[in-house]
Design an enzyme around this catalytic site. Structure first.
Site, PDB file in Angstrom:
ATOM      1  N   HIS A   1       0.825  -1.210   0.000  1.00  0.00           N
ATOM      2  CA  HIS A   1       0.000   0.000   0.000  1.00  0.00           C
ATOM      3  C   HIS A   1       0.859   1.260   0.000  1.00  0.00           C
ATOM      4  O   HIS A   1       0.496   2.267  -0.611  1.00  0.00           O
ATOM      5  CB  HIS A   1      -0.906   0.003   1.236  1.00  0.00           C
ATOM      6  CG  HIS A   1      -1.646   1.285   1.448  1.00  0.00           C
ATOM      7  ND1 HIS A   1      -2.859   1.550   0.857  1.00  0.00           N
ATOM      8  CD2 HIS A   1      -1.333   2.386   2.181  1.00  0.00           C
ATOM      9  CE1 HIS A   1      -3.262   2.757   1.216  1.00  0.00           C
ATOM     10  NE2 HIS A   1      -2.363   3.275   2.028  1.00  0.00           N
TER      11      HIS A   1
ATOM     12  N   GLU B   1     -25.823  15.043   6.264  1.00  0.00           N
ATOM     13  CA  GLU B   1     -25.122  16.322   6.282  1.00  0.00           C
ATOM     14  C   GLU B   1     -23.768  16.242   5.575  1.00  0.00           C
ATOM     15  O   GLU B   1     -23.395  17.136   4.814  1.00  0.00           O
ATOM     16  CB  GLU B   1     -24.912  16.804   7.722  1.00  0.00           C
ATOM     17  CG  GLU B   1     -26.189  17.111   8.478  1.00  0.00           C
ATOM     18  CD  GLU B   1     -26.786  15.887   9.166  1.00  0.00           C
ATOM     19  OE1 GLU B   1     -27.803  16.043   9.864  1.00  0.00           O
ATOM     20  OE2 GLU B   1     -26.218  14.775   9.005  1.00  0.00           O
TER      21      GLU B   1
ATOM     22  N   HIS C   1     -28.303  20.225  20.714  1.00  0.00           N
ATOM     23  CA  HIS C   1     -28.642  20.963  19.508  1.00  0.00           C
ATOM     24  C   HIS C   1     -28.258  22.439  19.589  1.00  0.00           C
ATOM     25  O   HIS C   1     -28.642  23.222  18.717  1.00  0.00           O
ATOM     26  CB  HIS C   1     -30.144  20.831  19.225  1.00  0.00           C
ATOM     27  CG  HIS C   1     -30.525  19.514  18.632  1.00  0.00           C
ATOM     28  ND1 HIS C   1     -30.222  18.319  19.236  1.00  0.00           N
ATOM     29  CD2 HIS C   1     -31.164  19.195  17.480  1.00  0.00           C
ATOM     30  CE1 HIS C   1     -30.664  17.320  18.493  1.00  0.00           C
ATOM     31  NE2 HIS C   1     -31.242  17.830  17.423  1.00  0.00           N
TER      32      HIS C   1
END
Length: 673
Positions: free
Chosen positions: A265, A414, A476
């Site tokens: 990798h 989102e 929130h």
């Protein structure tokens, strides 16, 4: 298909692909860092794609109707750099390849948009590229519906690895693409079964083929080294009405001693192993040397695009001058000339009528006059349309049967929304904006950061911006999010105080070309504080004097958003006590910092005490404003948040956390004592 068979049955293809592998080995070895394995494993797929399918012209890298190629697995950047050099992109020279990952080179460790022709988006954070690609494909659909297939008709191709598909954002993107049947999106999955830690099975057992099928994709499984199978799969993918995923079974670091291992990798720099790999390839030239015959074959692929572009130019010349002008304007990112006029008219109306509305509603009021004159705007919300106020009546909904729709129901995604909006902005021709609650910038943050890094004008509409959210509670109520946004370089964070400032912020966001904007908007209603109409966009100055001191100026209150109202009430208290107080509205700290020093010192002169007011934590931006630019001994204080919020009505919260006019006035008295 093994190497011996490939070399025997497809010798010309093999040597073209070997050029990618050899350049990758040489560049990574010279840099002593990088990721060799993915370019070596996907060289066959990339070769077939560029030779037989990709529509591009190295001499016109920004041609609007080119196919887009996105390397979502951006760590394998030598794949795209090799392709760009080999096909004749002028800025990707052999010297740039030789200076891979070095200071001053455009060949950075991960592909960076704006640095290199042919790099469509900045990739490296895994999953971002495949999520961007959804926005690219959506923008293509919208533009094709608007201007016609003769002008807009291209594909978006993506190479994604196991890591991209493990990242959660990939499912957000895959689900969106399947839902909207983005048939001109083709993803190649580099199925090499290796991650940095080892086999994929160490951490995952997902059946990716079934996952894509379940999300509404057309899926094929092929040998990723067989050029015949690759070509056939791409041809079939282009005929389906669904987005297409081609699972390419490959060998990471093909032909190297590290093949099919986690070591493959990363950087393969051992000189003896490098030489042995090149011997397996039949590659006999020295470092960074591509035989003239092979380079000519690659350059012929690049030259082929000139004919397609010339044909497109002729078609473009046949459409009306009005459509030509609109197409050119939208792709240049220029706002319509009428934008300033409609914003000024709205400002005048608001200053006259002085409504009390939440700035999320103010934003909707601005969009209601902006969207009809800016047909390139594309709005949306992450399942909060009625709360974010991002949808106006003229937009229509983007869907399978309405590609002219300009409003996207993103769902509870989102992160995927933010990344796809970035893809739209990068594609060109559209101006994307999308909304969610400000607290969920945490979910969108990686894509918001990349928008700033790339310098693209994505607009993030973030409502419910403080403890003013009220009863929903601290989960929130954003308190640190303004600080995070302001700490991000090359972006604007707007926190407008009323409808006038909100309209001005929208005008700035929609005329910006080289940075994103964040609009932090309230849930609760706010009075109009700009009661005297000004044609000038004062928000463009970042901060300005909203109310001047009467008598000797002893204090300056600096506030943003909903706290400007608090500052004005505190001024009344102080003025009644004979303390001359100026109120400065600061809707955008970044723009204020861009003003010349003389202006900044006029707004915030030395001498008076300073108090900042904002329902958020104090950040570095506030320190600059309150402490002053030349003195660290200024008398100053900050009224804001020092903790998370709580669940209660908004008015109660502001009182309990001390964000009140009385407390602000007391801070001034204490500083003057």
């Amino acid at each position: 298909m093994d190497i011996a068979t490939l070399r025997k049955e497809h010798p010309d293809h093999w040597m073209r692909a070997a050029a990618i592998r050899a350049l990758t080995l040489d560049a990574v070895a010279a840099a002593n860092s990088g990721h060799s394995g993915m370019p070596m494993g996907m060289a066959d797929v990339a070769t077939v794609l560029f030779e037989k399918h990709l529509k591009f012209d190295p001499k016109a890298p920004r041609w609007a109707d080119r196919d887009r190629f996105i390397l979502s697995a951006g760590h394998g950047s030598m794949l795209i750099y090799s392709l760009l050099y080999l096909t004749g992109y002028e800025d990707v020279t052999l010297d740039q390849i030789k200076n891979f990952r070095q200071w001053g080179a455009i060949t950075a460790g991960h592909p960076e948009y704006g640095h290199v022709s042919g790099v469509e988006t900045t990739t490296g954070p895994l999953g971002q590229g495949i999520a961007n690609s959804v926005g690219f494909a959506m923008a293509e659909e919208i533009q094709r519906a608007r201007f016609g297939k003769k002008i807009v008709d291209h594909y978006t191709y993506v190479i994604a690895g196991d890591g991209c598909l493990m990242e959660g954002i990939s499912q957000e993107a895959i689900g969106l693409a399947g839902r909207h049947e983005l048939s001109k999106l083709v993803v190649f999955w580099d199925n090499n079964d290796i991650t940095i830690d080892g086999k994929v099975s160490l951490s995952d057992r997902t059946d990716q083929v079934q996952r894509f099928k379940a999300s509404g994709w057309h899926v094929q499984e092929i040998d990723g080294h067989d050029p015949i199978a690759i070509d056939a799969a791409i041809t079939k993918a282009k005929s389906t009405k669904k987005p297409s995923m081609i699972a390419c079974k490959t060998h990471i670091a093909l032909g190297h001693a590290a093949q099919d291992t986690s070591k493959g990798h990363g950087a393969l720099t051992d000189a003896e192993q490098l030489a042995a790999a090149k011997e397996v390839y039949g590659w006999t030239t020295g470092p960074f040397v591509v035989p003239d015959e092979i380079k000519a074959q690659w350059e012929a692929m690049g030259a082929r695009g000139a004919e397609a572009r010339a044909e497109w130019d002729a078609r473009f010349a046949d459409i009306s001058e009005r459509k030509q002008a609109e197409f050119t304007r939208a792709y240049a990112g220029d706002a319509p000339k009428r934008l300033s006029a409609v914003v000024r008219a709205l400002k005048k109306q608001v200053s006259d009528e002085q409504p009390k509305v939440a700035t999320r509603k103010s934003s909707e009021m601005a969009l209601e006059v902006i969207n009809p004159i800016m047909p390139e705007t594309v709005g949306g919300s992450a399942d909060l349309t009625g709360s974010n106020n991002t949808k106006t009546g003229d937009l229509g909904v983007f869907d399978v049967d309405n590609r002219k729709g300009r409003y996207v129901y993103w769902g509870i995604r989102e992160h995927g929304m933010a990344a796809a909006m970035n893809g739209m902005a990068l594609h060109g021709g559209v101006r994307p904006y999308g909304g969610t609650f400000f607290v969920f910038t945490d979910y969108a943050r990686p894509s918001m950061r990349l928008a700033a890094l790339m310098g693209i004008p994505t607009v993030f509409v973030m409502t419910h911006d403080s403890i003013g959210v009220g009863e929903d509670g601290p989960t929130h109520q954003p308190v640190e999010h303004l600080a995070i946004c302001r700490a991000t370089p090359n972006s604007y964070t707007f926190r407008p105080a009323d409808t006038v400032e909100t309209a001005e912020a929208w005008e700035i966001a929609l005329t910006a070309k080289d940075k994103p904007s964040v609009l932090a908007l309230t849930r609760q209603g706010l009075p109009t504080v700009r009661v005297e109409h000004k044609t000038k966009n004062l928000t463009a100055q970042g901060g300005y004097v909203l109310a001047e001191a009467e008598g000797k100026r002893q204090a300056i209150l600096i506030a943003t958003g909903s706290e400007v109202e608090v500052a004005l009430k505190a001024r009344d208290i102080l003025q009644d006590a004979g303390i001359g107080t100026r109120v400065v509205s600061m809707p955008c700290m970044e723009l204020f910092a861009e003003q010349d020093e003389a202006y900044r010192r006029r707004v915030l002169p030395a001498g008076p005490v300073r108090v900042g007011v904002e329902a958020a934590v104090r950040d570095g931006g506030w320190d600059k404003l309150l402490l002053g630019e030349r003195s660290r001994e200024a008398k100053q204080a900050f009224v804001g948040m020092e903790s998370f919020g709580a669940s209660a009505p908004a008015g109660t919260l502001f009182e309990q956390f001390g964000i009140t006019a009385e407390n602000v006035a007391q801070k001034v008295r204490d500083l003057l004592a």
